[in-house]
Every structure is written in structure tokens, then in C-alpha cells.
Design an enzyme around this catalytic site. Structure first.
Site, mmCIF file in Angstrom:
data_model
loop_
_atom_site.group_PDB
_atom_site.id
_atom_site.type_symbol
_atom_site.label_atom_id
_atom_site.label_comp_id
_atom_site.label_asym_id
_atom_site.label_seq_id
_atom_site.Cartn_x
_atom_site.Cartn_y
_atom_site.Cartn_z
ATOM 1 N N CYS A 233 -24.468 3.585 -13.947
ATOM 2 C CA CYS A 233 -23.549 4.844 -14.509
ATOM 3 C C CYS A 233 -24.117 6.102 -15.110
ATOM 4 C CB CYS A 233 -22.103 4.456 -15.106
ATOM 5 S SG CYS A 233 -20.973 5.653 -15.392
ATOM 6 N N GLU B 149 0.917 -1.172 0.060
ATOM 7 C CA GLU B 149 -0.055 -0.095 0.066
ATOM 8 C C GLU B 149 0.983 1.402 0.145
ATOM 9 O OE1 GLU B 149 -3.188 0.527 -0.316
ATOM 10 O OE2 GLU B 149 -3.563 -1.602 -0.746
ATOM 11 N N CYS C 299 -12.222 1.933 -16.701
ATOM 12 C CA CYS C 299 -12.596 3.488 -16.508
ATOM 13 C C CYS C 299 -11.363 4.254 -16.493
ATOM 14 C CB CYS C 299 -13.345 3.560 -14.965
ATOM 15 S SG CYS C 299 -14.414 4.978 -14.964
ATOM 16 N N CYS D 123 -18.023 -2.458 -19.128
ATOM 17 C CA CYS D 123 -17.918 -2.300 -17.561
ATOM 18 C C CYS D 123 -19.039 -2.794 -16.990
ATOM 19 C CB CYS D 123 -17.993 -0.670 -17.590
ATOM 20 S SG CYS D 123 -18.017 -0.092 -15.665
ATOM 21 N N CYS E 235 -16.748 1.759 -21.637
ATOM 22 C CA CYS E 235 -18.221 1.618 -20.946
ATOM 23 C C CYS E 235 -18.754 0.446 -21.480
ATOM 24 C CB CYS E 235 -18.912 2.836 -21.173
ATOM 25 S SG CYS E 235 -17.891 4.539 -20.572
#
Ligand code: SF4
Length: 343
Positions: free
Chosen positions: A214, A41, A198, A208, A205
Site C-alpha cells: 500500500c 447483489e 480500510c 491490513c 493499516c
């Protein structure tokens, strides 16, 4: 269609998508040990996955396999393993956090040194903000909380046609969209969807799994509004002080490049110095141009001098690496031309 069933359908689509396309092979997704998850991370905060995977994650873990090994190591060794990754405060904070955890283990006589699982307790540790605390809680402790990074933010903005949302709004949306039953896969999937579908330019799209939900998919690249960044330029004079074929370096103590060894900058170069050339380096927030000067001492006046071989073993910044290269190239050029620099 009612909103709850639609959300359920989307969650299912996200799960299916992740099963098929998710980057499940990433090593930090295949461990339950909080240490490598936390390390990933921190490394991934400002760095691409491939760079972390190819050059930094495994060597760092090999050198410091546990919190104890990291916390007890000299800071210089940690900085050396971080060399080239940039944003050196991250390494310093990792080291401080590991040292704090070791200290706590000693005081409480706990059996193993590890991170707390509570988000607020995590945020009290050096270098762990709200995003990292959520990621650690979600991935290392499998808590049902959302994660927030650049890819997830972009998806949320597009889902709701948001141009400049506040962090508060984004967190509220992130919590409301979370698939609570399958939060681990959901969070990993959201990051992967943001990285592969994205995308900032030309999002895909039609492929997706969030498409049904969306609102921004007609003109996705309008969301969020891109901030126009003007990258400032800084100029510095750098002094290379040479004594007995060795170069003077000092360890940086300021916030910028803290802990790394480097050549000092100066307001005005010494009269007796010679101009060597210039090097430039683009940091995220500014571009640095260094005009490099060299000065040959007859007596040592600095605290630390190193041969080029010794410098290679120190943790130094990219820009200082470029300065060493400029120095070597100039020496080689002048030697070939029959002139010994400083002779
Ligand atoms: S439908 Fe398009 S804009 Fe909306 S989240 Fe998916 S990729 Fe992004």
C-alpha cells in the site's frame, strides 16, 4: 523486493486473513445457486448488509424461491416485498429479468431458468451493469474475474494513492491485482477488508494484509478525494382525497418509485382543501418536504379508494407511510378533541 513475489505474499496474507476474519457465514456465500447470489447483489447495491439480512433477503426468497416464481409473480407482490428497501427500480428490474429468463426457457425448452454466465450477456439484462455482472460471474459462476464495489474502489485508490481515478484505471488495477487461483476468496476478502479495515475514516493499516503493497497508508484518508455533496431540497404539495372514509391512491408510473402506490402531488392545493401538516424524507439524492392537504369529496372522482387497512397491504413508499400516519394522528387528535375531521 520484486513486485511479483510481493504480490504473491500479499495474496497469501489475504487468504489467511479471510480464513480468520472473513464473513463466510453470509448466506449468499454458501450457495452455488445463481438466483440468491444475484438477489443479494441487487439488494446490497444501495443497502447495508445487516438491513438486507435482517429484513429482506429471507422473506423475499421465501415468497419467490426461484426465478420462475419471481418471473411469474405480479409486479405488485414484488414491490410489496421490496417496500422500505428503496431504489424501487431494482425490484422492477429483478422482476423483468426473471420474466425474460422464463420466456427464454420456454422458447429454448431449457430445463432450468437461470442467468447466463457470460459477463456481456449478463449486462444485457435489465438492471445489471458492469459491477453486478462481474460479481455474478465471480460468485455465482466462480469465474476468475475481480469485483468492484465501493469498498474495493477505496482500497485500490489507497493502494495506488489515487484521488480521482477513472473506472477504466480502476478495472485495470482490479484485474492486475486479482488472485487468479483463489479468486472467490480473494474477492470476498477484498470486500470484507474494505468494510472492516480500510474504512473511510480511521482505517486499521497495521492489521491490513495489503499493507506491504500500500502506497497510501501514510495518509490513507486522502484517497480517494471525497466529492462534496450538496443535497438538494424539493418541496411538494400532496393532496389526500377522502371519500366515504377511504383515501384515493394511484399507482406510480414514472421512473421514481415506479410501481408503488402513492398520493398524488399537485401544483396548487384545491381551494376547499384543509392543511393537514408536513412530512419530510431524506432520499440519497435529495430531501423531500411534503405539505399535505386534505379534501373531502361528496362524490367519488378518483379511480381507486382504499381504507387505511387496505393501504397497509399495498406497496407504498416511506414518505407515503408517513403521510398515512399524519392522517391517522390528525383524525385521532380531532376525534379526541370532539371535532370530527371533515364533519
Ligand atoms: S494499508 Fe491501510 S490504506 Fe492501505 S489498503 Fe490497508 S487499510 Fe487501506
Amino acid at each position: 523486493m520484486a513486485i511479483i513475489p510481493l504480490m504473491k505474499q500479499v495474496h497469501e496474507k489475504i487468504r489467511k486473513w479471510y480464513k480468520k476474519h472473513g464473513r463466510k457465514e453470509l448466506p449468499w456465500r454458501n450457495t452455488a445457486d445463481p438466483y440468491p447470489i444475484y438477489l443479494s447483489e441487487i439488494m446490497l447495491q444501495q443497502t447495508q448488509v445487516n438491513t438486507v439480512l435482517e429484513r429482506y433477503y429471507f422473506p423475499f426468497l421465501k415468497k419467490f424461491p426461484t426465478f420462475e416464481a419471481l418471473g411469474k409473480a405480479p409486479l405488485d407482490d414484488v414491490m410489496k416485498m421490496w417496500e422500505g428497501l428503496g431504489y424501487y427500480n431494482r425490484a422492477k428490474n429483478l422482476h423483468r429479468t426473471a420474466a425474460l429468463l422464463c420466456q427464454k426457457e420456454k422458447q429454448t425448452q431449457e430445463n432450468s431458468t437461470t442467468l447466463p454466465s457470460d459477463i456481456n450477456a449478463l449486462m444485457e439484462l435489465p438492471g445489471i451493469g458492469i459491477n453486478t455482472a462481474h460479481a455474478i460471474a465471480a460468485f455465482a459462476f466462480r469465474q476468475s474475474v475481480p469485483v468492484m464495489e465501493a469498498n474495493v474502489k477505496r482500497i485500490l485508490c489507497r493502494l495506488h494513492k489515487l484521488t480521482t481515478p477513472t473506472d477504466k484505471i480502476l478495472w485495470e488495477l482490479a484485474y492486475s491485482h486479482l488472485d487468479k487461483k483463489h479468486s472467490f476468496d480473494y474477492n470476498q476478502a477484498m470486500m470484507d477488508i474494505g468494510a472492516t479495515l480500510c474504512t473511510p475514516k480511521n482505517p486499521h493499516c497495521t492489521q491490513c494484509p495489503l499493507s506491504a503493497l500500500c502506497l497510501g497508508k501514510e495518509e490513507p484518508t486522502r484517497y480517494p478525494t471525497k466529492k462534496k455533496r450538496v443535497v438538494p431540497k424539493k418541496e411538494q404539495h400532496i393532496m389526500l382525497t377522502v371519500y366515504d372514509d377511504k383515501l384515493a391512491l394511484s399507482q406510480r408510473t414514472g421512473k421514481f418509485l415506479h410501481g408503488l402506490w402513492g398520493f398524488p402531488s399537485t401544483e396548487v392545493p384545491l381551494c376547499a382543501s384543509e392543511y393537514l401538516g408536513e412530512v419530510s424524507h431524506a432520499y440519497t439524492h435529495f430531501k423531500l418536504l411534503c405539505k399535505v392537504w386534505i379534501y373531502y369529496e361528496t362524490d367519488s372522482t378518483q379511480e381507486h379508494y382504499f381504507t387505511v387497512e387496505e393501504i397497509r397491504k399495498l406497496a407504498i413508499s416511506k414518505v407515503d407511510e408517513k403521510i398515512v400516519k399524519l392522517y391517522l394522528d390528525t383524525i385521532q387528535h380531532n376525534t379526541e378533541g370532539g371535532f370530527q375531521y371533515g364533519g
